[in-house]
Motif scaffolding. Sequence first.
Motif, PDB file in Angstrom:
ATOM      1  N   TYR A  66     -18.442  -3.625  -4.548  1.00  0.00           N
ATOM      2  CA  TYR A  66     -17.583  -3.739  -5.186  1.00  0.00           C
ATOM      3  C   TYR A  66     -17.821  -5.295  -5.846  1.00  0.00           C
ATOM      4  CZ  TYR A  66     -16.507  -0.392  -2.153  1.00  0.00           C
ATOM      5  OH  TYR A  66     -16.596   0.917  -0.528  1.00  0.00           O
ATOM      6  N   LEU A  67     -16.913  -4.975  -6.949  1.00  0.00           N
ATOM      7  CA  LEU A  67     -16.998  -6.401  -7.239  1.00  0.00           C
ATOM      8  C   LEU A  67     -15.588  -6.901  -6.407  1.00  0.00           C
ATOM      9  CD1 LEU A  67     -16.987  -6.591 -11.452  1.00  0.00           C
ATOM     10  CD2 LEU A  67     -18.459  -7.694  -9.861  1.00  0.00           C
ATOM     11  N   HIS A 517     -14.174 -11.682   4.386  1.00  0.00           N
ATOM     12  CA  HIS A 517     -15.315 -11.145   3.437  1.00  0.00           C
ATOM     13  C   HIS A 517     -16.122 -11.637   3.113  1.00  0.00           C
ATOM     14  CE1 HIS A 517     -12.813 -11.477  -0.149  1.00  0.00           C
ATOM     15  NE2 HIS A 517     -13.332 -11.337  -0.682  1.00  0.00           N
ATOM     16  N   TRP A 518     -17.372 -10.577   3.673  1.00  0.00           N
ATOM     17  CA  TRP A 518     -18.961 -12.257   2.958  1.00  0.00           C
ATOM     18  C   TRP A 518     -19.053 -12.033   1.065  1.00  0.00           C
ATOM     19  CZ3 TRP A 518     -19.091  -9.894   7.802  1.00  0.00           C
ATOM     20  CH2 TRP A 518     -19.359 -10.984   9.054  1.00  0.00           C
ATOM     21  N   LEU A 519     -19.049 -12.427   0.900  1.00  0.00           N
ATOM     22  CA  LEU A 519     -19.257 -12.678  -0.950  1.00  0.00           C
ATOM     23  C   LEU A 519     -21.248 -12.625  -0.761  1.00  0.00           C
ATOM     24  CD1 LEU A 519     -16.799 -14.291  -2.642  1.00  0.00           C
ATOM     25  CD2 LEU A 519     -16.986 -11.152  -2.026  1.00  0.00           C
ATOM     26  N   VAL A 520     -22.103 -12.112  -1.998  1.00  0.00           N
ATOM     27  CA  VAL A 520     -23.683 -12.360  -1.589  1.00  0.00           C
ATOM     28  C   VAL A 520     -23.565 -12.051  -3.087  1.00  0.00           C
ATOM     29  CG1 VAL A 520     -24.082 -11.703   0.657  1.00  0.00           C
ATOM     30  CG2 VAL A 520     -23.499  -9.664  -1.337  1.00  0.00           C
ATOM     31  N   PRO A 521     -25.015 -12.166  -4.105  1.00  0.00           N
ATOM     32  CA  PRO A 521     -24.708 -11.616  -5.049  1.00  0.00           C
ATOM     33  C   PRO A 521     -25.380 -10.623  -5.546  1.00  0.00           C
ATOM     34  CG  PRO A 521     -26.133 -13.679  -4.725  1.00  0.00           C
ATOM     35  CD  PRO A 521     -25.402 -13.175  -3.234  1.00  0.00           C
ATOM     36  N   LEU A 522     -24.836  -9.596  -6.479  1.00  0.00           N
ATOM     37  CA  LEU A 522     -24.692  -7.886  -6.440  1.00  0.00           C
ATOM     38  C   LEU A 522     -26.011  -8.059  -6.899  1.00  0.00           C
ATOM     39  CD1 LEU A 522     -21.280  -6.673  -6.927  1.00  0.00           C
ATOM     40  CD2 LEU A 522     -22.739  -7.277  -5.310  1.00  0.00           C
ATOM     41  N   ASP A 558     -31.890  -4.465 -11.364  1.00  0.00           N
ATOM     42  CA  ASP A 558     -31.530  -6.462 -10.971  1.00  0.00           C
ATOM     43  C   ASP A 558     -31.156  -7.106 -12.502  1.00  0.00           C
ATOM     44  OD1 ASP A 558     -31.076  -8.949  -9.884  1.00  0.00           O
ATOM     45  OD2 ASP A 558     -33.274  -8.865  -9.197  1.00  0.00           O
ATOM     46  N   PRO A 559     -30.016  -7.754 -12.522  1.00  0.00           N
ATOM     47  CA  PRO A 559     -29.701  -8.099 -13.701  1.00  0.00           C
ATOM     48  C   PRO A 559     -31.049  -9.261 -13.640  1.00  0.00           C
ATOM     49  CG  PRO A 559     -27.987  -8.701 -11.978  1.00  0.00           C
ATOM     50  CD  PRO A 559     -28.774  -7.272 -11.680  1.00  0.00           C
ATOM     51  N   ALA A 560     -31.011  -9.682 -13.406  1.00  0.00           N
ATOM     52  CA  ALA A 560     -31.891 -11.362 -13.387  1.00  0.00           C
ATOM     53  C   ALA A 560     -33.328 -10.747 -13.982  1.00  0.00           C
ATOM     54  CB  ALA A 560     -32.517 -11.547 -11.693  1.00  0.00           C
ATOM     55  N   GLU A 572     -27.839 -13.526 -14.638  1.00  0.00           N
ATOM     56  CA  GLU A 572     -27.055 -13.977 -13.020  1.00  0.00           C
ATOM     57  C   GLU A 572     -26.633 -13.492 -12.382  1.00  0.00           C
ATOM     58  OE1 GLU A 572     -28.807 -16.372 -10.780  1.00  0.00           O
ATOM     59  OE2 GLU A 572     -30.151 -16.897 -12.589  1.00  0.00           O
ATOM     60  N   PRO A 573     -26.633 -12.708 -11.304  1.00  0.00           N
ATOM     61  CA  PRO A 573     -26.016 -11.043 -10.876  1.00  0.00           C
ATOM     62  C   PRO A 573     -24.341 -11.988 -10.342  1.00  0.00           C
ATOM     63  CG  PRO A 573     -27.582 -11.807  -8.926  1.00  0.00           C
ATOM     64  CD  PRO A 573     -28.187 -12.856 -10.603  1.00  0.00           C
TER      65      PRO A 573
END
Length: 596
Positions: A66-67, A517-522, A558-560, A572-573
Amino acid sequence: MERRTFARLTAASLLAPLAGPLPAPAAAAGRTAAPDPPARIVPAMSRAARFMDEHVSYRGAYVWSYLPDLSQSWGEMAARRTMCWVQPPGTPAVGHSMLDAYYATGEETFLAAAEHTALALVDAQLPSGGWNYVHDFAGERALAHWYATVGANGWRLEEFQHYYGNATFDDGGTTQAAQLLLRLWLERRHPRVGEALGRAIAFVVDAQYRGGAADGGWPQRHPRVRGAADSVPWPRHRPPWLPDGVAHGMEDGEYTRHVTFNDGVLTGNLVFLLMCVNTLGRHDLVPVVERTMALVHRLQQPAPQPGWGLQHLATARRGRPAGAPAGARSYEPRGLAPEITQNLVRHLCTFALLTGDRSHVRRVPEAIDWLERCRLTEEQIAENPRFAGRTHPTYVELGTDRARFTHRFGSNVRNGAYWFDHDHRDTLGHSHAAKRLNVADLWERYDRIMAMSDAELADWRARSPLSRGGRVALPRWFSVADVEISHLFREAAPPPLPAVGEAEAADLIAGLGDRDHWLVPLDATTNPFRGTPPPAPYDGRAYQGTHVGDLYDTSPYDPAAPPAEPPYAPREPVDGITTGSFTENMARLVAHVTTR
């Protein structure tokens, strides 16, 4: 494989599926008092669980990512807010994580969240008793529309290109959901959970093939459908560089009806059924397991190729007999599969322990010898960067033992296609053309079985789920390590918990910040649905090995590292919330709290 106070049952509808004396609650059999954890760890875990349950979930259900503002979400493909992904690491995986945290801490917050998720799965359960990859709480019409738009244009995701309207065993979605219901039923005896559990057990039993070469096997999807995708159209235009006479498409028709070994179908069903035997006293399920053990033997191919395929024909087709290795999706050619052969050899060694019968491994040496013969060559490994660290091809051609590789041309689901040959170069990026096998481990397992005395084998049989030695509690943890058949024996050693020290636990808690909550690169994104792709052919090679095609392809990538074709450009993700990072981080904290 990336998983996951009620009244006693009295409803007459449950008497058949849950026949026999009911087991003692798992709280008495499987949970012990946890040590008093540090004051900061459990409250932080509880805040993270509440955030996921109250803010991220939709009616207790989850997708994959999720964003942060929940404006966009994804399962394996782009998802609407009202959707529930059953396929791991979706809804069942989060439920298992919550229940593990409850057993580690005794905090009711986690049990309430696990119950919320289990009841979402009850609502997502199909009338047949199984689950599809995905459910939409907005209704079947909304789900069918998603399939006709987003799903239909995922070039490499053929399981989503057609709305079958039935349930799947693929990737353990149905069995992970059923295992969560079993755990909740043993803990709290909620009537709706018990009824859904009974339907799930009946579904697994009903889906098993009866009679003939397929007896004891399971299809990938059930109830079985005919004519849904019995062939993949070969585009009229072929690029000038494509070799002549290549094989292509679904070589054996609609793949979801074939007996399926890949993607955890057989393993997931066996583990779930044996859990039910252990905890519910459902010894009527033992013949279901025994039919599957016999199937594994029956579908092992004769010398000189004594292996198994990803799938095998359930019925004769176009002159090929039932039980013959079959092609699957259009990029999965007919042939034998070394990795599946490795997995089934391991199962045969386990079957010897389950039954106390050494004859289960009688053909194991010839299968291992065959795996030794069909390794990748040094040239193949040197000339394909994707083969680094790999030992065996994914597919071996019937009759020749030559490796068979898949390639593709085009740019989207409309102008592109897959084909097969023996060229080890330019293989797919989204589906591994080679695997890493541990053949030495197979010999060690076989040698251990052969070295056992009859008395030792009899002892294994006495502790087996197939014996009638009384109820056996489930393993305590489901999110920390995969539960395997070997963990279901009486007095079996549980899978070891990882060592998580104070510093790592502190870092995980700090990662929550004040957001809870944890945020990680999507690392996966998707193109939006743009309509039906135009018919114009594409003769380039930019999409031969990529995870996504042109801008009409809705497959994730993968956007990268996008395709090297304009207008794609690396970026960058963005950071987001994922069920995978939540369950992994909670598993580490569960291990820390439990072992400190």
